[in-house]
Design a protein around this motif. Structure first.
Motif, short mmCIF file in Angstrom:
data_model
loop_
_atom_site.label_atom_id
_atom_site.label_comp_id
_atom_site.label_asym_id
_atom_site.label_seq_id
_atom_site.Cartn_x
_atom_site.Cartn_y
_atom_site.Cartn_z
N LEU A 38 72.77 66.02 -15.86
CA LEU A 38 72.80 66.86 -17.06
C LEU A 38 71.98 66.43 -18.23
CD1 LEU A 38 74.42 69.46 -18.05
CD2 LEU A 38 76.24 67.75 -18.70
N GLY A 39 71.47 65.08 -18.29
CA GLY A 39 70.67 64.47 -19.31
C GLY A 39 71.52 63.92 -20.46
N VAL A 40 72.69 63.70 -20.35
CA VAL A 40 73.58 63.48 -21.60
C VAL A 40 73.67 61.99 -21.53
CG1 VAL A 40 74.65 65.67 -21.65
CG2 VAL A 40 75.91 64.06 -20.40
N ARG A 41 73.99 61.35 -22.73
CA ARG A 41 74.15 60.10 -22.90
C ARG A 41 75.69 59.78 -23.08
NH1 ARG A 41 72.52 56.53 -28.29
NH2 ARG A 41 74.48 57.05 -28.80
N ALA A 96 80.44 65.17 -23.34
CA ALA A 96 80.40 66.19 -22.11
C ALA A 96 81.70 65.86 -21.60
CB ALA A 96 79.22 66.26 -21.10
N LEU A 97 82.32 66.93 -21.34
CA LEU A 97 83.72 66.66 -20.59
C LEU A 97 83.93 67.86 -19.44
CD1 LEU A 97 86.52 65.42 -20.28
CD2 LEU A 97 87.14 66.96 -22.24
N THR A 156 81.03 63.36 -13.96
CA THR A 156 80.82 61.94 -12.84
C THR A 156 79.70 61.21 -13.70
OG1 THR A 156 79.53 62.75 -11.31
CG2 THR A 156 81.72 62.78 -10.82
N ALA A 157 79.22 60.03 -13.42
CA ALA A 157 77.85 59.41 -13.68
C ALA A 157 76.84 59.72 -13.19
CB ALA A 157 78.03 57.92 -13.41
N GLU A 158 76.88 60.54 -12.20
CA GLU A 158 75.66 61.26 -11.41
C GLU A 158 75.57 62.65 -12.16
OE1 GLU A 158 74.49 63.51 -7.25
OE2 GLU A 158 75.99 61.79 -7.17
N LEU A 211 74.33 76.68 -20.50
CA LEU A 211 75.28 77.14 -21.49
C LEU A 211 75.58 75.75 -22.45
CD1 LEU A 211 76.69 79.21 -23.23
CD2 LEU A 211 78.45 79.26 -21.69
N PHE A 212 76.14 74.89 -21.51
CA PHE A 212 76.23 73.30 -22.24
C PHE A 212 75.48 73.16 -23.19
CE2 PHE A 212 75.83 68.97 -22.74
CZ PHE A 212 76.82 68.66 -23.23
#
Length: 180
Positions: A168-171, A156-157, A161-163, A142-143
């Protein structure tokens, strides 16, 4: 007046403040990579105390060349010397030189942020979070579906975490506990 970055220059990493991480904010801000973003919320403080805490953290933020964004209205953002403001898309006033960072939790708020000319949006909660115990989370699918509706950069919030950002594949991502 702060120089407003272009969308592609927005920080990838953002720390949000609240009562839970107040005691470790200084250390977290120092250890974050230079030119990260910091959203000062501190809703738990009375106005005078909130302003005092803002001023205390400002020297650390500036020494690391972070962006300092105020959760609040545009007039207060200008008065306090913020780089931008953070809040619901319908409540972000327009003031030259201030970044306008919208909060979004669904398609309607993303549409409002797009239409109202926000510079970026914080899409949340991606994962379960202590900020909203027992509350629902978007999850990865959904994100991504909602993020695809945005014409502006998405941060993304929520339980990030970094992991999780890598998975999630987000920058661009933000956290409260995940960075403090």
């Amino acid at each position: 007046m702060p120089i407003q970055p272009r969308p592609e220059e927005l920080p990838c990493l953002w720390l949000l403040s609240d009562a839970r991480n107040d005691a470790v904010l200084a250390e977290a801000l120092v250890t974050m990579p230079a030119r990260s973003g910091f959203v000062f919320r501190h809703y738990h403080l009375q106005p005078a105390e909130r302003r005092e805490r803002w001023e205390m953290l400002r020297s650390i933020v500036r020494s690391k060349n972070h962006l300092m964004v105020l959760s609040g209205d545009a007039d207060t953002g200008v008065e306090w010397g913020a780089d931008g403001i953070y809040g619901p898309p319908g409540k972000l006033g327009r003031r030259p030189g201030l970044l306008r960072l919208a909060t979004a939790h669904d398609g309607r708020e993303i549409h409002l942020a797009n239409r109202n000319g926000a510079d970026a949006l914080f899409l949340s909660p991606v994962f379960p979070t202590r900020s909203h115990p027992g509350g629902g989370a978007l999850g990865a699918t959904l994100f991504h579906d909602l993020a695809a509706r945005s014409t502006i950069p998405v941060i993304a919030l929520g339980g990030m975490t970094a992991e999780r950002a890598r998975e999630l594949g987000v920058r661009r991502w933000a956290a409260i506990d995940g960075l403090s």
